[in-house]
Each structure stands twice: as C-alpha cells, then as structure tokens.
Design an enzyme around this catalytic site. Structure first.
Site, PDB file in Angstrom:
ATOM      1  N   LYS A 118     -13.184  -1.563   9.755  1.00  0.00           N
ATOM      2  CA  LYS A 118     -13.194  -2.541   8.665  1.00  0.00           C
ATOM      3  C   LYS A 118     -12.380  -3.763   9.064  1.00  0.00           C
ATOM      4  O   LYS A 118     -11.279  -3.590   9.579  1.00  0.00           O
ATOM      5  CB  LYS A 118     -12.582  -1.861   7.439  1.00  0.00           C
ATOM      6  N   GLU A 176      -6.067   4.717  17.098  1.00  0.00           N
ATOM      7  CA  GLU A 176      -6.079   5.051  15.665  1.00  0.00           C
ATOM      8  C   GLU A 176      -7.195   6.046  15.337  1.00  0.00           C
ATOM      9  O   GLU A 176      -6.992   6.997  14.586  1.00  0.00           O
ATOM     10  CB  GLU A 176      -6.290   3.779  14.831  1.00  0.00           C
ATOM     11  N   LYS A 187      -8.514  -0.249  10.541  1.00  0.00           N
ATOM     12  CA  LYS A 187      -8.529  -1.277   9.503  1.00  0.00           C
ATOM     13  C   LYS A 187      -7.598  -2.413   9.925  1.00  0.00           C
ATOM     14  O   LYS A 187      -6.398  -2.204  10.131  1.00  0.00           O
ATOM     15  CB  LYS A 187      -8.066  -0.663   8.181  1.00  0.00           C
ATOM     16  N   TYR A 238     -21.446  -4.547  -0.413  1.00  0.00           N
ATOM     17  CA  TYR A 238     -21.715  -5.045  -1.767  1.00  0.00           C
ATOM     18  C   TYR A 238     -23.183  -5.459  -1.900  1.00  0.00           C
ATOM     19  O   TYR A 238     -23.642  -5.733  -3.001  1.00  0.00           O
ATOM     20  CB  TYR A 238     -20.786  -6.225  -2.089  1.00  0.00           C
ATOM     21  N   CYS A 261       0.802  -1.225   0.000  1.00  0.00           N
ATOM     22  CA  CYS A 261       0.000   0.000   0.000  1.00  0.00           C
ATOM     23  C   CYS A 261       0.836   1.277   0.000  1.00  0.00           C
ATOM     24  O   CYS A 261       0.348   2.347   0.380  1.00  0.00           O
ATOM     25  CB  CYS A 261      -0.974  -0.019   1.171  1.00  0.00           C
TER      26      CYS A 261
END
Ligand code: PBG
Length: 327
Positions: A247, A232, A194, A312, A129
């Site tokens: 997530k 975080e 995350k 989704y 990333c």
C-alpha cells in the site's frame, strides 16, 4: 518487406487480443473499503473523495445492498467514532462503531464477506496509530490494544482482520489472541508493506485521523526503500499472516512485483484514497477519461502481481468487467 515476426498479427482485432491477454481479472478478487460513523440517518459524501460516503449504522445496509447488486461481496470496514481518547478505547469497545456495523452486516447480509481494518489512528485523540510514550508511539503496549481490537471485531462478525498500524509484532499478537479464543480459522491480511505516503491524504480527511503532531514516518515505511519491503513481508509471513498487502498501489507496483516474486502468499494491493481523488479530480476537469484510467490502473496492479485488489472503484470495475471492457 521480409518481416517474419510481426507482433501486430495478434493485435489485429479484439477477439485475438482477448485470447492472448496475459492479465485476467475477476470480480471475486475485489474488496471495497467503506466508512461507517456514529449517528443516525447519515450518508455524507466525503469532500475529497467524490462518490464515497460515510454511513451511519442505519444507512449502512443500503450501501451493502448496492454493492451486492454490483457483484461486490467483500468489504473492508473503517470506523469513525464519536469520541476519541489517548488510548483509542473506542477501537476495542464492544459497542464501537465498527463492531456495531459488523453485527448489522453479519446478521442482514450473510453473503457479504467482512474484513475489518485494525488500527488506532481513527480512535486516538492524537491521531497516531498506537499509544504514546512522550512523542513516540509505544510499540509493545500498542500490540495488546491492537490484539484486543482484532478480537472484538471477530466477535462482532469480522471474517478476516487487516492490521494497518505498522507496529512490529502485531501479526503475532493478533494471531495469538485469535488462536486462544478459538478463532484459528480467521485469516489475517497484513498491511505488511505500508509506506508513509501523501496518497493517504483524503482518507485522513474522511476519517479525521491525521496525526495532530509529527507524521507516521517512525512506523510506516520510507518510500525510497524496496528491499525493506521484503524484510517486512517475510516477518509477517513468519508471524502467521495469510495475505500480504502492499500500500499504496499505483506508485508502488515495482514493490508489488518484488513481493509477488519473493513471497508465496497471496498479494493484495490497496489503491488508496489519493489515487481515487486524483482520478476524480482529473476527470472533473475533463483532463482524463475516468473510465479508461480506472481500467488501466487496475490492470497494471494485477499485471504487477496483485491477487487481491482493494479499491474505491470496485463497483465501477465490476461493471466494466461485466461489460467486457476489462478482464
Ligand atoms: C489506518 C489506515 C490508513 C489507510 C488505511 N488504513 C491511513 C493512514 O495510515 O494514515 C489509508 C487508506 C487510504 O488512503 O485510502 N492506519
């Protein structure tokens, strides 16, 4: 029987159950993640995500039309470039795939709210990333590229940016470049919390973004930790994030709940590709009732404190809400 308190009284029929319902959901809080890839005339089903597709820019508008028809007016965009290199230059190229798709969407569908995922892993040849220093992702040089990527998305029409890379300081870096470019009003939805998760497996197949060596554990969070989630989240609040995301969603609802209690920003949760794939696979085998599972997963995410749900299954959920099966 002398029972004064009978909880069943309020469960007697659907009308009563709906009246006292504690969790209510609305289509306006749903975001649909969508994949665009270079090429023409492509609508390609993602093998591990039945019912999800990769669209070339010319086919992408049809997907948007369908979404709007279903009552979904927020998307989050992911791009699959033709070429990858060590520094992920297609991530911030003016004519990169996400930038192209954003321009098309902004022009043809002004009613669609456009969010872009900001990361390098789909664009780097090594699949990490950020840029590498040896085997390690080099934090600070990566920040400049992420900021550049975010700015190029906004210039192409993104109305919100969502950094998902998990580098330290990226929210500040992005806020700074957007502010300098007079985009003070573009919100940042930070993938603040995350986890390094096997639930991203199908996504990595979809985006061709699996790391070519090692894993993401030196930047994504250890799934044994919950207090670190608050660390975080607080950092990103200080850096100027507008929405805090947790997530994945399903296995992390305790974290969603903790973040909701401790942070005074809207909380998003992302029901990721692995969650989707498991439901699809289980349903295909006839082991579970797909529609009821979708509803239950969504309701539990909202019950835990989700304000914004990225899924989704957004189209299906919108329909279930319209039909009064959930909400
Ligand atoms: C990019 C990114 C990933 C996902 C969203 N943004 C993959 C990863 O971190 O490996 C996962 C989404 C999903 O699984 O649905 N960093």
């Amino acid at each position: 029987m002398e029972l004064t308190i009978r909880p069943r009284r309020l469960r007697e029929n659907e009308r009563l159950r709906k009246m006292v319902r504690e969790t209510r959901m609305d289509k306006s809080s749903l975001i649909y993640p969508i994949f665009v890839q270079e090429g023409v005339n492509i609508k390609e089903e993602i093998p591990s995500m039945t019912g999800q597709y990769r669209y070339s820019p010319d086919k992408f508008p049809y997907a948007l039309e369908e979404l709007l028809k279903a009552g979904i007016d927020k998307i989050m965009l992911f791009g699959i470039p033709k070429e990858k290199d060590a520094v992920g230059s297609q991530a911030y190229a003016e004519d990169g795939i996400v930038q192209k798709a954003l321009r098309i969407a902004a022009e043809k569908f002004p009613e669609m709210y456009l969010i872009s995922d900001v990361c390098m892993c789909e664009y780097t040849s090594h699949g990490h990333c950020g840029v590498l220093n040896g085997q390690d992702v080099d934090n600070d040089p990566t920040l400049k590229l992420l900021a550049k990527t975010a700015l190029s998305h906004v210039q192409a029409g993104a109305q919100m940016v969502a950094p998902s890379d998990m580098m330290d300081g990226r929210v500040s870096a992005i806020r700074e470049i957007l502010d300098q470019s007079h985009y003070q009003n573009i919100p940042i939805m930070s993938y603040a919390v995350k986890y390094a998760s096997a639930f991203y497996g199908p996504f990595r197949e979809a985006a061709g973004s699996a790391p070519s060596f090692g894993d993401r554990k030196s930047y994504q969070m250890d799934f044994h930790n919950k207090r670190e989630a608050i660390k975080e989240a607080l950092l990103d609040v200080e850096e100027g994030a507008d929405i805090i995301m947790v997530k994945p969603a399903m296995s992390y609802l305790d974290v969603v709940s903790e973040v909701k209690n401790k942070i005074n920003l809207p909380v998003a949760s992302y029901s990721v590709s692995g969650e989707y794939a498991m439901v699809k696979a289980g349903a295909k085998l006839g082991y579970i009732d797909e529609e009821r599972i979708i509803c239950e997963m969504a309701a539990s995410a909202y019950r835990a404190g989700t304000d914004v749900y990225i899924t989704y299954f957004a189209k299906e959920l919108a329909r279930f809400m319209d039909e009064g099966r959930i909400g």
